[in-house]
Motif scaffolding. Structure first.
Motif, mmCIF file in Angstrom:
data_model
loop_
_atom_site.group_PDB
_atom_site.id
_atom_site.type_symbol
_atom_site.label_atom_id
_atom_site.label_comp_id
_atom_site.label_asym_id
_atom_site.label_seq_id
_atom_site.Cartn_x
_atom_site.Cartn_y
_atom_site.Cartn_z
ATOM 1 N N LYS A 100 0.825 -1.457 -0.402
ATOM 2 C CA LYS A 100 -0.138 0.258 0.219
ATOM 3 C C LYS A 100 0.474 1.029 0.133
ATOM 4 O O LYS A 100 0.343 1.958 -0.555
ATOM 5 C CB LYS A 100 -1.036 0.303 1.366
ATOM 6 N N GLU A 101 1.702 1.505 0.657
ATOM 7 C CA GLU A 101 2.547 2.463 0.729
ATOM 8 C C GLU A 101 3.928 1.847 1.273
ATOM 9 O O GLU A 101 4.672 1.170 2.295
ATOM 10 C CB GLU A 101 2.753 3.232 2.280
ATOM 11 N N ASN A 102 5.008 2.257 0.321
ATOM 12 C CA ASN A 102 6.363 1.066 0.287
ATOM 13 C C ASN A 102 7.513 2.432 1.160
ATOM 14 O O ASN A 102 8.773 1.826 0.993
ATOM 15 C CB ASN A 102 7.109 1.476 -0.999
ATOM 16 N N LYS A 103 6.554 3.474 1.761
ATOM 17 C CA LYS A 103 8.203 4.383 2.362
ATOM 18 C C LYS A 103 8.142 3.887 3.940
ATOM 19 O O LYS A 103 7.615 3.753 4.389
ATOM 20 C CB LYS A 103 8.139 5.935 2.135
ATOM 21 N N VAL A 104 9.420 3.867 4.051
ATOM 22 C CA VAL A 104 9.330 3.099 5.746
ATOM 23 C C VAL A 104 10.458 3.970 6.242
ATOM 24 O O VAL A 104 11.562 4.943 5.324
ATOM 25 C CB VAL A 104 10.213 1.855 5.595
#
Length: 121
Positions: free
Chosen positions: A58-62
């Protein structure tokens, strides 16, 4: 910053990865000694991390946080680094085969491309 990251990873410690969960940040931890770092990317063996994989779709920023008390930091002993990156869980790259040979339990590899990094301590 790469030299500082490489130095921290020489010491055992927690390698924490935070992603956006549904209602709250989702975090997984591994050990520095499991991580391969090259060309501004991390490669981490994945055993479970099923929820993490779901959230990364869904959201690949970490956010990654690493540290060791063994190195001199900004204010004394102890160095920490905060990293922002893009992550994905894969099993069709060379690094997966390398990590699978070392960690037979690995079902995939998490690849994190570094976008920004900051020394925090």
């Amino acid at each position: 910053m790469n030299e500082k990251i490489e130095n921290i990873l020489k010491y055992e410690g927690i390698f924490s990865i935070v992603a956006k969960g549904d209602d709250f940040p989702h975090i997984v931890n591994t050990w520095n000694s499991y991580v391969i770092f090259k060309n501004d990317e991390f490669f981490i063996p994945v055993a479970g991390m099923n929820k993490m994989e779901e959230f990364l779709k869904k959201e690949n920023k970490v956010i990654v946080v690493i540290g060791t008390k063994e190195l001199m930091g900004l204010y004394g002993m102890g160095m920490g680094v905060k990293i922002i990156g893009n992550a994905s869980i894969l099993n069709d790259i060379k690094e997966y085969e390398d990590l699978k040979a070392k960690f037979e339990w690995a079902r995939a590899v998490m690849k994190i491309e570094i976008l920004e990094s900051y020394q925090t301590t």
